[in-house]
Design an enzyme around this catalytic site. Structure first.
Site, PDB file in Angstrom:
ATOM      1  N   HIS A  35      16.175  30.609   8.015  1.00 49.81           N
ATOM      2  CA  HIS A  35      16.679  31.252   9.241  1.00 49.81           C
ATOM      3  C   HIS A  35      16.458  30.330  10.442  1.00 49.81           C
ATOM      4  CE1 HIS A  35      17.044  34.060  12.575  1.00 49.81           C
ATOM      5  NE2 HIS A  35      17.750  34.823  11.751  1.00 49.81           N
ATOM      6  N   GLU A  70      26.288  31.280  11.435  1.00 55.61           N
ATOM      7  CA  GLU A  70      26.548  31.811  12.776  1.00 55.61           C
ATOM      8  C   GLU A  70      27.960  31.527  13.299  1.00 55.61           C
ATOM      9  OE1 GLU A  70      23.713  31.769  15.814  1.00 55.61           O
ATOM     10  OE2 GLU A  70      22.109  32.486  14.541  1.00 55.61           O
ATOM     11  N   SER A  92      24.700  37.853  17.071  1.00 55.58           N
ATOM     12  CA  SER A  92      25.218  38.811  18.052  1.00 55.58           C
ATOM     13  C   SER A  92      26.248  39.782  17.474  1.00 55.58           C
ATOM     14  CB  SER A  92      25.823  38.084  19.255  1.00 55.58           C
ATOM     15  OG  SER A  92      24.875  37.232  19.820  1.00 55.58           O
TER      16      SER A  92
HETATM   17  P1  PGA Z   1      21.200  38.698  16.332  1.00 54.49           P
HETATM   18  O1  PGA Z   1      20.365  38.016  15.176  1.00 54.49           O
HETATM   19  O2  PGA Z   1      22.179  39.655  15.668  1.00 54.49           O
HETATM   20  O3  PGA Z   1      20.189  39.414  17.185  1.00 54.49           O
HETATM   21  O4  PGA Z   1      21.930  37.618  17.053  1.00 54.49           O
HETATM   22  C1  PGA Z   1      20.930  37.577  13.981  1.00 54.49           C
HETATM   23  C2  PGA Z   1      19.860  36.817  13.212  1.00 54.49           C
HETATM   24  O5  PGA Z   1      19.288  35.878  13.815  1.00 54.49           O
HETATM   25  O6  PGA Z   1      19.508  37.164  12.060  1.00 54.49           O
END
Ligand code: PGA
Length: 218
Positions: free
Chosen positions: A85, A153, A178
């Site tokens: 992560h 991401e 997000s």
């Molecule tokens: P977020 O986190 O939805 O708060 O951006 C996603 C993640 O880092 O697992």
């Protein structure tokens, strides 16, 4: 069926988790995947909810104070593990060497890795996106992979798919970063993603259930 994975990170107290778990069980979202704090994993052991660890240590047992092995996690009923992560890459300086050992150990213990990849802002600005992603995916090299999930991401899922295919056939790509109630449907409607990894927006069980229902047209 799109995957809905909730990463609760280091949030919620045990009293909150009790309510959280019973809300999910009442909502019958049984194929959802929940990654609570490691402290609470055993509390989900008797549940039909799929549990995911946020981390794991590559050695099976031994004098490693403060660590939890994938073997121990498996004994709790953990089915999935987040590996690599971005917060671990940055806070704990985890690189490919450590991440590769973790992937290996998870696979050996029959836990499905959710390998998180992604370039940093400065990589992106320097035009290094694909170089970085290619390097991060190299941890899959020479592994005997039955099935794996890649969490990514940015929006280059199609390119990632091609690259992951060089390492294994059975994989899914989920989008993380997000993800919220008002964008989850649009993201999941894309044919390039197989689901979502939700961080902040998953801390509230009611909101997570709403997101799950939106994705699954309930
Ligand atoms: P977020 O986190 O939805 O708060 O951006 C996603 C993640 O880092 O697992």
């Amino acid at each position: 069926m799109k995957l809905v994975i909730a990463n609760l990170k280091m949030n919620l107290l045990f009293s909150d988790i009790k309510k959280y778990k019973s809300k999910l069980e009442d909502a019958n979202v049984k194929d959802i995947i929940i990654a609570p704090s490691m402290l609470y994993l055993s509390y989900f052991s008797d549940s039909s909810i799929n549990i995911c660890s946020q981390n794991g240590y590559d050695k099976d047992s031994g004098a490693f104070t403060g660590k939890s092995s994938f073997k121990q996690l498996k004994s709790l009923g953990v089915k999935y593990a987040l590996i690599g992560h971005s917060e671990r890459r940055s806070l704990s300086k985890e690189g490919n060497d450590v991440i590769s050992l973790k992937v290996e150990s998870a696979l050996r213990n029959e836990i499905i890795p959710i390998l998180c990849i992604g370039e940093t802002k400065s990589d992106k600005e320097d035009g290094k996106t694909f170089k970085v992603l290619k390097e991060e995916l190299e941890v899959l090299k020479d592994k005997n992979i039955d099935s794996i999930i890649i969490a990514y991401e940015p929006v280059w899922a199609i390119v990632i798919k091609k690259e992951v295919k060089t390492y294994c056939d059975n994989f899914k790509i989920v989008y993380g970063g997000s993800v919220k109630l008002d964008n989850v449907k649009e993201i999941c409607d894309s044919k390039y993603v197989d689901g979502v990894l939700i961080g902040g927006a998953s801390n509230d069980a009611d909101n997570l259930i709403k997101m799950y229902n939106v994705v699954n047209n309930v």
